[in-house]
Structures are given as structure tokens and as C-alpha cells.
Design an enzyme around this catalytic site. Sequence first.
Site, PDB file in Angstrom:
ATOM      1  N   ARG A 152       0.828  -1.207   0.000  1.00 40.99           N
ATOM      2  CA  ARG A 152       0.000   0.000   0.000  1.00 40.99           C
ATOM      3  C   ARG A 152       0.864   1.260   0.000  1.00 40.99           C
ATOM      4  NH1 ARG A 152      -2.116  -3.430   3.913  1.00 40.99           N
ATOM      5  NH2 ARG A 152      -4.209  -4.254   3.492  1.00 40.99           N
ATOM      6  N   LYS A 175      -1.548  -0.228   7.957  1.00 43.95           N
ATOM      7  CA  LYS A 175      -2.994  -0.374   8.109  1.00 43.95           C
ATOM      8  C   LYS A 175      -3.362  -1.507   9.054  1.00 43.95           C
ATOM      9  CE  LYS A 175      -7.263  -1.094   5.491  1.00 43.95           C
ATOM     10  NZ  LYS A 175      -7.879  -1.256   4.156  1.00 43.95           N
ATOM     11  N   HIS A 252      -3.808   2.919  -5.814  1.00 41.70           N
ATOM     12  CA  HIS A 252      -4.011   1.686  -5.046  1.00 41.70           C
ATOM     13  C   HIS A 252      -4.231   0.480  -5.952  1.00 41.70           C
ATOM     14  CE1 HIS A 252      -5.017  -0.710  -1.535  1.00 41.70           C
ATOM     15  NE2 HIS A 252      -6.077  -1.155  -2.177  1.00 41.70           N
ATOM     16  N   ARG A 255      -1.607  -2.271  -6.569  1.00 37.83           N
ATOM     17  CA  ARG A 255      -1.540  -3.412  -5.639  1.00 37.83           C
ATOM     18  C   ARG A 255      -2.327  -4.594  -6.189  1.00 37.83           C
ATOM     19  NH1 ARG A 255      -0.862  -4.914  -0.116  1.00 37.83           N
ATOM     20  NH2 ARG A 255      -2.731  -5.692   0.925  1.00 37.83           N
ATOM     21  N   HIS A 275      -2.360 -10.618   4.025  1.00 39.64           N
ATOM     22  CA  HIS A 275      -3.723 -10.936   4.446  1.00 39.64           C
ATOM     23  C   HIS A 275      -3.754 -12.148   5.370  1.00 39.64           C
ATOM     24  CE1 HIS A 275      -5.510  -8.969   0.579  1.00 39.64           C
ATOM     25  NE2 HIS A 275      -5.241  -8.084   1.511  1.00 39.64           N
ATOM     26  N   TYR A 284      -8.393 -18.911   1.337  1.00 38.73           N
ATOM     27  CA  TYR A 284      -8.975 -18.278   2.516  1.00 38.73           C
ATOM     28  C   TYR A 284      -8.376 -18.872   3.788  1.00 38.73           C
ATOM     29  CZ  TYR A 284     -12.552 -16.299  -0.509  1.00 38.73           C
ATOM     30  OH  TYR A 284     -13.214 -15.599  -1.488  1.00 38.73           O
TER      31      TYR A 284
END
Length: 300
Positions: A152, A175, A252, A255, A275, A284
Site C-alpha cells: 500500500r 494499516k 491503489h 496493488r 492478508h 482463505y
Amino acid sequence: MWGTVRRWKQRRSTVNQFAVEYQTLLASQHLTSKTIANRSNCLRLLCEGIGTMRMSEVRPAHIAQLINTIWAGGRQFTARRVLYEAEAFFDQALLADLVDRNPASPVKAPPAKVARSRLTLELYQEIYTWASQHSQPWFAYALRLALATAQRRSDLVRMHKANIVDGHLHVEQFKTGARIALPLALQLNELAAPLREIIRESDDYRRPGSYLIRKKGDLPLGPESLSSNFTHARKAVTAGHNWGNKAPPTFHEIRSLSERLYRTQGINTRILLGHKRQSMTDEYNDDRGLTKDNYQRLTL
């Protein structure tokens, strides 16, 4: 006696009054400064809409009307975040015995459609070519660094040579607080240079310094500088382009482009982007075993 005091509190307390106490609660939690700022902004919007109302008089219809107004104004994601904050706000009010039920709970979150166009590799290359000829040298370099690292804006401007440890560029994301270590051998095929070489390029556009993206005096730039320069360059190469019902891509979106390109190379983009759950891909997985003091290494 207690029932009388309780009814008095409920009749007296307004949303604005409890917001002061709630703000103090947010500040006491272990949240990043960015998260506190985002949540405080949602609280501000909540108070602007229903701040003068007594807590006990707020109904789901009032919350729904506020959320729909924000959504209709083109701020779809903000509308959803304000609703989530309203629910947390009134949960705390329940604990404080200021309300008998949470008026935000029955309200359904409005749809938040992606309204921003994706950045294509072709457009990125056009923007980079234009920037190389017309922009400040640091910006053309920032475009390469952004595509190479998939980080970011707030993390790009904080990248420092001191963050290079044991053959990796360490990033503590502003963030989320996620910590990742990018190997210097990481290479995006489209850039034809590994991250190690791209970092070395930071000494080519200005006299050597500590920050990879810097202005005179070895001072870091602000994230807004990346966005404004990108917008200027994009407008220059897409003059007259019709974006339809979507907004044009912003800085952005580099990214997202980087993630898509690295994914075709078999890179674990969940770790690359920092993530816990890779919602942008089919993966996930929970990020297990990551501690506050460790960086999760991206392996090639």
C-alpha cells in the site's frame, strides 16, 4: 431506586454525549492509529446524523435512513462501515444500560459494489512511460517499487534501507500491523528485475539516501503525493477515455495488478499482500503461528 436512576440516565443521555465515552473506549483498545482514525470518522458521521437524539429514542428506522443517505451519496463502503460502527456503538450502550436493545442490529448492510476500474498492465505501462518523461524521477521509481512489492501507499513511503535484513525487505503494514518479509530475489516477470535491483535503483534518481522513496534531504514523501501524481499521469494518457459507470483506477490499483500478475507466477499472494484471509484469490487460509515479533516470510 435503581429503576428510577436507570430511566433518568436513558432519558438524559444523547448519542453525542455517549460518543465521548465511546471515543475514550476506542482509544484504550489495542488498535492501530489508522484503525482508530477510520472508526472515529464513522463515529463522527453517526453523530452528524443522529447525534442530538436521546439514546433510548433511536430506532432502526433512524439508523437505516442515515446509512441509506450515505450510500446514496456515492459512499457505499463508508455506509457499510458506519453501520458496523453503529452496531458496536449501541452494543456498548447496552452494557452501559443506556438502551434496552441495539437499534442497528436489524438494519441490513447496503450493497457495496466495486465502483473503481481495474488497472491493466497496458495502462500501467503507459502511465510509467509518461511519468518517466514528465514527472519527478521519484514518482516513476515509486511506480516500479509499487508493482514489485504489491504494498500500500502508506507502506511504500515508509520503506527504508534499514528494513533490509537477512536478504529480505521487512514490511510492517501501517494499516493492519501485519509483518511480512519479501525476499530480495522476488521478481515480477513484467519488470525484468528482481526486488534487489529495484531497491538499488533508488540511488539512481537522487543522491543516495535511506528512504527508498524520498525528496530532498532524504525525507519521506506522504502517501497523498503518490495518489496525486498518479491521477495527473493517468489523466494525461487517458484524455477523453470513457470509464462508463466506474471511477478511473487510482494508485491503489497497482496493488491489485501486482497481485494478479504474481498469482500467475505461482507466488503465494496471501502472504505477499499481508492478508490473514486471501479474499482476492481462491485462498482463505487463516494466518496461524504469526506472532507480534516475527515476520512471515514469502518463499519463492
